[in-house]
Design a protein around this motif. Sequence first.
Motif, short mmCIF file in Angstrom:
data_model
loop_
_atom_site.label_atom_id
_atom_site.label_comp_id
_atom_site.label_asym_id
_atom_site.label_seq_id
_atom_site.Cartn_x
_atom_site.Cartn_y
_atom_site.Cartn_z
N MET A 1 -80.74 13.71 -15.20
CA MET A 1 -80.23 14.03 -16.69
C MET A 1 -79.07 14.93 -16.62
O MET A 1 -78.89 15.90 -15.73
CB MET A 1 -81.36 14.74 -17.58
N THR A 2 -78.11 14.83 -17.63
CA THR A 2 -77.07 15.77 -17.63
C THR A 2 -77.01 16.76 -18.70
O THR A 2 -77.34 16.10 -19.74
CB THR A 2 -75.45 14.75 -17.85
N ARG A 3 -76.85 17.73 -18.35
CA ARG A 3 -76.93 18.79 -19.50
C ARG A 3 -75.46 18.91 -20.48
O ARG A 3 -74.27 18.82 -19.79
CB ARG A 3 -77.14 20.18 -19.00
N THR A 4 -75.92 18.90 -21.70
CA THR A 4 -74.54 19.06 -22.50
C THR A 4 -74.26 20.52 -22.55
O THR A 4 -74.84 21.55 -22.69
CB THR A 4 -75.05 18.63 -23.99
N PRO A 5 -72.67 20.54 -22.40
CA PRO A 5 -72.18 22.10 -22.15
C PRO A 5 -72.45 22.90 -23.65
O PRO A 5 -72.38 21.98 -24.63
CB PRO A 5 -70.88 21.75 -21.75
N PRO A 6 -72.55 24.03 -23.62
CA PRO A 6 -73.00 24.59 -24.98
C PRO A 6 -71.46 24.68 -25.62
O PRO A 6 -70.54 24.78 -25.07
CB PRO A 6 -73.42 26.23 -24.62
N PRO A 7 -71.48 24.52 -27.04
CA PRO A 7 -70.54 24.60 -28.05
C PRO A 7 -69.78 26.13 -27.91
O PRO A 7 -70.36 27.04 -27.40
CB PRO A 7 -71.29 24.50 -29.12
N PRO A 8 -68.49 26.01 -28.15
CA PRO A 8 -68.01 27.28 -28.10
C PRO A 8 -68.44 28.59 -28.76
O PRO A 8 -68.66 29.70 -28.42
CB PRO A 8 -66.39 27.01 -28.46
N THR A 9 -68.93 28.13 -29.73
CA THR A 9 -69.58 29.32 -30.75
C THR A 9 -70.77 29.84 -29.90
O THR A 9 -71.07 31.02 -29.97
CB THR A 9 -69.98 28.81 -32.03
N ALA A 10 -71.51 28.91 -29.34
CA ALA A 10 -72.65 29.46 -28.41
C ALA A 10 -72.19 30.29 -27.51
O ALA A 10 -73.02 31.24 -27.14
CB ALA A 10 -73.48 28.39 -28.17
N THR A 11 -71.07 29.78 -26.54
CA THR A 11 -70.57 30.71 -25.67
C THR A 11 -70.10 31.95 -25.97
O THR A 11 -70.47 33.26 -25.50
CB THR A 11 -69.40 29.70 -25.08
N LEU A 12 -69.60 32.12 -27.42
CA LEU A 12 -69.06 33.30 -27.78
C LEU A 12 -70.31 34.10 -28.33
O LEU A 12 -70.17 35.46 -27.94
CB LEU A 12 -68.02 33.09 -29.02
N GLY A 13 -71.05 33.66 -28.80
CA GLY A 13 -72.34 34.40 -29.06
C GLY A 13 -73.18 34.94 -27.60
O GLY A 13 -73.72 36.21 -27.86
N TYR A 14 -73.31 34.31 -26.74
CA TYR A 14 -73.74 34.72 -25.49
C TYR A 14 -72.98 35.81 -24.93
O TYR A 14 -73.47 36.95 -24.34
CB TYR A 14 -73.87 33.74 -24.43
N ALA A 15 -71.69 35.69 -25.06
CA ALA A 15 -70.74 36.93 -24.46
C ALA A 15 -71.03 38.10 -25.40
O ALA A 15 -71.03 39.26 -24.67
CB ALA A 15 -69.24 36.44 -24.55
N LEU A 16 -70.89 38.05 -26.71
CA LEU A 16 -71.35 39.22 -27.36
C LEU A 16 -72.64 39.83 -27.29
O LEU A 16 -72.82 41.03 -27.22
CB LEU A 16 -71.13 38.83 -28.94
N PHE A 17 -73.59 38.82 -26.93
CA PHE A 17 -74.98 39.31 -26.65
C PHE A 17 -75.12 40.26 -25.58
O PHE A 17 -75.78 41.10 -25.17
CB PHE A 17 -76.12 38.29 -26.80
N ALA A 18 -74.28 39.72 -24.42
CA ALA A 18 -74.22 40.20 -23.12
C ALA A 18 -73.68 41.77 -23.08
O ALA A 18 -73.95 42.66 -22.42
CB ALA A 18 -73.37 39.62 -21.93
N THR A 19 -72.82 42.12 -24.34
CA THR A 19 -72.35 43.30 -24.37
C THR A 19 -73.31 44.41 -24.69
O THR A 19 -73.13 45.68 -24.78
CB THR A 19 -71.23 43.48 -25.65
N ARG A 20 -74.56 44.08 -24.94
CA ARG A 20 -75.90 45.06 -25.11
C ARG A 20 -75.91 45.80 -24.01
O ARG A 20 -76.31 47.11 -23.98
CB ARG A 20 -77.16 44.20 -25.55
N TRP A 21 -75.62 45.23 -22.75
CA TRP A 21 -75.66 46.20 -21.43
C TRP A 21 -74.80 47.33 -21.38
O TRP A 21 -75.03 48.27 -20.56
CB TRP A 21 -75.46 45.00 -20.01
N LEU A 22 -73.86 47.55 -22.24
CA LEU A 22 -72.91 48.61 -22.38
C LEU A 22 -73.83 49.89 -22.78
O LEU A 22 -73.33 51.16 -22.36
CB LEU A 22 -71.57 48.48 -23.28
N GLN A 23 -74.79 49.75 -23.65
CA GLN A 23 -75.63 50.79 -23.80
C GLN A 23 -76.72 51.37 -22.77
O GLN A 23 -77.21 52.40 -22.86
CB GLN A 23 -76.67 50.21 -24.92
#
Length: 416
Positions: free
Chosen positions: A1-23
Amino acid sequence: MTRTPPPPTATLGYALFATRWLQAPLYFGLVAVQGVYVYKFFNELWTLIVRCVAGRADETYVMLAVLKLVDVVMIANLLIMVIVGGYETFVSRIDLQGHRDQPEWLSHVNPNVLKVKLATAIVGISSVHLLQMFVDVDHTSHHSLLWGTVIHMAFIVSAAILAYMSGEMVARVEHHHAREHHSRDPKDQSHGRRDAEPEPDGGPLPVPAQAGPPAWETHTRDAHAEDRIRAAGFPARKQLEDFDTEYPRAFDRDAVARLGKLDFVAARRNVLFTGGPGTGKTHLAIGLGLRACQAGHRVLFATAAEWAVRLADAEAAGRLTEELAGLDDLPLLIVDEVGYVPFDADATRLLFRLVAHRYERGSLIVTSDRPLERWHEVFDGPAVPAMADRLAHHAETVRLDGDSYRKRRTATAWAE
């Protein structure tokens, strides 16, 4: 099975969510402040001991010094609550499940609970400061006493209002969900709960559904957890902690422990328990469901046959689409006993609709006596491969090998 790459909005959301580590560095900075207060505590304690030994400490001085020490301890308690609770809420989960020193408030920490507890701690600290003023009243101006009392009362009123508002918001949200749930289908409870007495499915005998809540549940202090558990329609209460891990000949204990953290619910992933009858599949599914209810998630449990009946009733009433959309409000659905009852093409089509609609929208826990590649033995129709494909994608499969737990109990009873 091939995985469908996440849409750009999802990638942006993941990046924003990762900024929580700044705390994270901020909380480690508060850990350093804890060290400062430890030094301050022992410095004050040493000064008190020296003055008492030298005979230069009267009763008022001792009382004020003790209040200072209490003040330092309470501020340190406030700090640890902010550090641990804030990190757990806003940065990353702290895995203390089963740790004997886990604080009772950490199991149900959320922004509302944290705000109320912090406000309560501030009131306690303010009380100590006000008591210090009254103890040392000879050296405290009336102006300071007046404003100290006014500020303390303001803290009390603020904490009371905050606690009331937090409770009201939680109650309204729960009431809204419950009203929506019942208005969509008044037969939810009959489809989600089985009245017959369940057979044990691995581990010690379950506590009947009408009995009082188990010990772990009382520690949550969550007034709405019991409502979520009742609404879920579990046939019995079976906790993960009570599962007999030594009985199955082989199963992935690490995977079950990892699933117990409930990360799969937030990630909208699926869980598939496979194995012969009586190996503990339903026990583990209910245990995860109970823990999800404890964590604040809404859950619905039913057998595969009951799900088929529920969806068939909705289709007959012309509201199948609305029924599936309404289930989006529940982060976790449990489909039990796939494989024990054969399904015709219509039932297979309806269950495919359920799996397809939940795909990447919400989590499913499925228990089956056979792996996905053998589901064609149970289901009829062309939708079987597509249903298995969607269920397996983003899924964790746990295989339980062993003899029936029920047979072992029967043999033990005969031996006794």
